[in-house]
Design an enzyme around this catalytic site. Structure first.
Site, PDB file in Angstrom:
ATOM      1  N   ARG A 102      48.761  35.063  28.912  1.00 60.51           N
ATOM      2  CA  ARG A 102      47.659  35.419  29.826  1.00 60.51           C
ATOM      3  C   ARG A 102      46.498  34.494  29.505  1.00 60.51           C
ATOM      4  O   ARG A 102      46.002  34.474  28.377  1.00 60.51           O
ATOM      5  CB  ARG A 102      47.245  36.882  29.635  1.00 60.51           C
ATOM      6  CG  ARG A 102      45.905  37.190  30.286  1.00 60.51           C
ATOM      7  CD  ARG A 102      45.603  38.663  30.369  1.00 60.51           C
ATOM      8  NE  ARG A 102      46.433  39.301  31.363  1.00 60.51           N
ATOM      9  CZ  ARG A 102      46.172  40.503  31.889  1.00 60.51           C
ATOM     10  NH1 ARG A 102      45.103  41.174  31.516  1.00 60.51           N
ATOM     11  NH2 ARG A 102      46.976  41.034  32.791  1.00 60.51           N
ATOM     12  N   HIS A 129      49.192  36.358  39.490  1.00 61.07           N
ATOM     13  CA  HIS A 129      49.592  37.482  38.625  1.00 61.07           C
ATOM     14  C   HIS A 129      50.974  37.967  39.092  1.00 61.07           C
ATOM     15  O   HIS A 129      51.113  39.066  39.631  1.00 61.07           O
ATOM     16  CB  HIS A 129      48.542  38.591  38.710  1.00 61.07           C
ATOM     17  CG  HIS A 129      48.609  39.581  37.582  1.00 61.07           C
ATOM     18  ND1 HIS A 129      49.541  39.506  36.562  1.00 61.07           N
ATOM     19  CD2 HIS A 129      47.854  40.691  37.313  1.00 61.07           C
ATOM     20  CE1 HIS A 129      49.351  40.517  35.724  1.00 61.07           C
ATOM     21  NE2 HIS A 129      48.339  41.246  36.154  1.00 61.07           N
ATOM     22  N   GLN A 132      52.473  41.504  38.040  1.00 63.66           N
ATOM     23  CA  GLN A 132      51.881  42.639  38.747  1.00 63.66           C
ATOM     24  C   GLN A 132      52.502  42.789  40.123  1.00 63.66           C
ATOM     25  O   GLN A 132      52.836  43.899  40.553  1.00 63.66           O
ATOM     26  CB  GLN A 132      50.359  42.433  38.875  1.00 63.66           C
ATOM     27  CG  GLN A 132      49.654  43.532  39.634  1.00 63.66           C
ATOM     28  CD  GLN A 132      49.640  44.854  38.890  1.00 63.66           C
ATOM     29  OE1 GLN A 132      49.248  44.911  37.731  1.00 63.66           O
ATOM     30  NE2 GLN A 132      50.085  45.926  39.539  1.00 63.66           N
ATOM     31  N   ASP A 219      41.395  45.177  44.503  1.00 61.17           N
ATOM     32  CA  ASP A 219      41.244  44.725  43.110  1.00 61.17           C
ATOM     33  C   ASP A 219      39.745  44.499  42.870  1.00 61.17           C
ATOM     34  O   ASP A 219      38.960  44.429  43.826  1.00 61.17           O
ATOM     35  CB  ASP A 219      42.043  43.414  42.919  1.00 61.17           C
ATOM     36  CG  ASP A 219      41.968  42.863  41.503  1.00 61.17           C
ATOM     37  OD1 ASP A 219      41.649  43.633  40.571  1.00 61.17           O
ATOM     38  OD2 ASP A 219      42.228  41.650  41.320  1.00 61.17           O
ATOM     39  N   CYS A 259      45.806  47.225  41.159  1.00 61.64           N
ATOM     40  CA  CYS A 259      46.455  46.723  39.942  1.00 61.64           C
ATOM     41  C   CYS A 259      45.827  47.311  38.687  1.00 61.64           C
ATOM     42  O   CYS A 259      46.463  47.325  37.640  1.00 61.64           O
ATOM     43  CB  CYS A 259      46.405  45.197  39.906  1.00 61.64           C
ATOM     44  SG  CYS A 259      44.741  44.534  40.080  1.00 61.64           S
ATOM     45  N   ARG A 287      55.056  48.411  36.055  1.00 65.28           N
ATOM     46  CA  ARG A 287      54.894  47.157  35.295  1.00 65.28           C
ATOM     47  C   ARG A 287      55.953  47.102  34.196  1.00 65.28           C
ATOM     48  O   ARG A 287      56.548  46.059  33.942  1.00 65.28           O
ATOM     49  CB  ARG A 287      53.496  47.107  34.650  1.00 65.28           C
ATOM     50  CG  ARG A 287      52.337  46.965  35.621  1.00 65.28           C
ATOM     51  CD  ARG A 287      52.330  45.621  36.300  1.00 65.28           C
ATOM     52  NE  ARG A 287      52.312  44.516  35.364  1.00 65.28           N
ATOM     53  CZ  ARG A 287      51.218  44.015  34.771  1.00 65.28           C
ATOM     54  NH1 ARG A 287      50.036  44.519  35.047  1.00 65.28           N
ATOM     55  NH2 ARG A 287      51.293  42.987  33.944  1.00 65.28           N
TER      56      ARG A 287
END
Ligand code: CP
Ligand code: NVA
Length: 308
Positions: A102, A129, A132, A219, A259, A287
């Site tokens: 990440r 991402h 996700q 988000d 998310c 996830r």
């Protein structure tokens, strides 16, 4: 599939394959059926940004698959003192079996994959991402029964989530509309690709974006690394909140996804979040299952159910 760097690299079939395996692993976990598919394997997890879900779901996921995960924070690694990711990749490749990273720049993730000899998983960059969105697609399929004829509306910043959702939805055959201010459009190449390859719209009118949607997604307005822009973004995104009024434009049985982490009162109201908490936290749970499927696909590519 050698890596998971961005969803553009995956075919529709590869995505569906991951989702099918994720469903199987979820079923097995719910029924206490062990699946030690990655016994003896180690995943290194490099974090240059904070994380709750990604860190814990990858670490727990590796453990459940019979393997081991190493949390490698920027503060402790020599990367934090300037060692090149290209060198880190070549070293880690000699110790462990896969890397999840990440970080900020997508290039860094691509370099890791280029210089290392083991699978690399993008656990979020400023650009994408993908983990996700695999969990998001799994959740949509679980709730709606399929993708065909379904529409997702993303309301808010044209950020990493928007970029990956556009690619993911179009790959599986869903329509996607983005409701965002003009200055905050998603990546221009992704937008151009989406216009060519699927049913894609982008508008400043969030009511238009949400019209007839099966799923409404949002988000945060300021992503990790944009903290100093928070105040400006709060002003720029005024009116881009997912609230009950907006959801009236969507289908009656609309699913709301986020998310997480969420900022109640900004991109989503507390009421909407609580009303749709079952969906949002199922999405967070997924996830775990979706990433375990990715780990198996990358670290045990020959695995089939019969080998259990
Ligand atoms: N959605 C997500 O990636 O959460 P974390 O930042 O907690 O990992
Ligand atoms: N866009 C957000 C997603 C967090 C999971 C960020 O990058 O901070």
């Amino acid at each position: 599939m050698k890596h998971l760097l961005k969803l553009q690299d995956l075919s529709r079939e590869e995505i569906i394959d991951i989702l099918n395996l994720a469903d199987q692993l979820k079923f097995e976990r719910k029924n206490n059926i062990p699946h030690p598919i990655l016994q003896g394997k180690t995943l290194g997890m490099i974090f240059q940004k904070s994380s709750t879900r990604t860190r814990v779901s990858f670490e727990a996921g590796m453990y459940q698959l019979g393997g081991n995960a190493l949390f490698l924070s920027n503060r402790d690694l020599q990367i934090g003192r300037g060692e090149l990711v290209q060198d880190t990749a070549r070293v880690l490749s000699r110790y462990i079996d896969a890397i999840m990273i990440r970080t900020y720049s997508q290039d860094e993730v691509e370099y890791l994959a280029e210089y290392g000899t083991i699978p690399v998983i993008n656990g979020l960059t400023d650009y994408a991402h993908p983990c996700q969105v695999l969990a998001d697609l799994m959740t949509i399929r679980e709730i709606k029964g399929g993708f065909h004829g379904r529409k997702l509306a993303f309301i808010g910043d044209g950020n990493n989530m928007a970029n990956s959702l556009i690619v993911g939805c179009i790959k599986v055959g869903m329509s996607i509309s983005i409701g965002c201010p003009k200055e905050y459009m998603p990546d221009s190449e992704i937008v151009a690709w989406a216009r060519e390859n699927g049913d894609f719209t982008c508008t400043e009118d969030i009511y238009e974006a949400a019209r007839g949607a099966d799923a409404v997604y949002t988000d945060v307005w300021a992503s990790m690394g944009q903290e100093e822009e928070s105040q400006k973004r709060r002003r720029d995104f005024a009116g881009y909140t997912v609230d009950d009024k907006l959801l009236e434009c969507a289908k009656k049985d609309v699913t709301v996804l986020h998310c997480l982490p969420a900022h109640r009162g900004e991109e989503i109201t507390a009421e909407v979040l609580e009303k749709h908490a079952d969906e949002i936290f199922e999405e967070a749970e997924n996830r775990l299952h979706a990433q375990k499927a990715v780990l198996v696909k990358l670290m045990a590519p020959d695995y089939t159910k019969d080998e259990d």
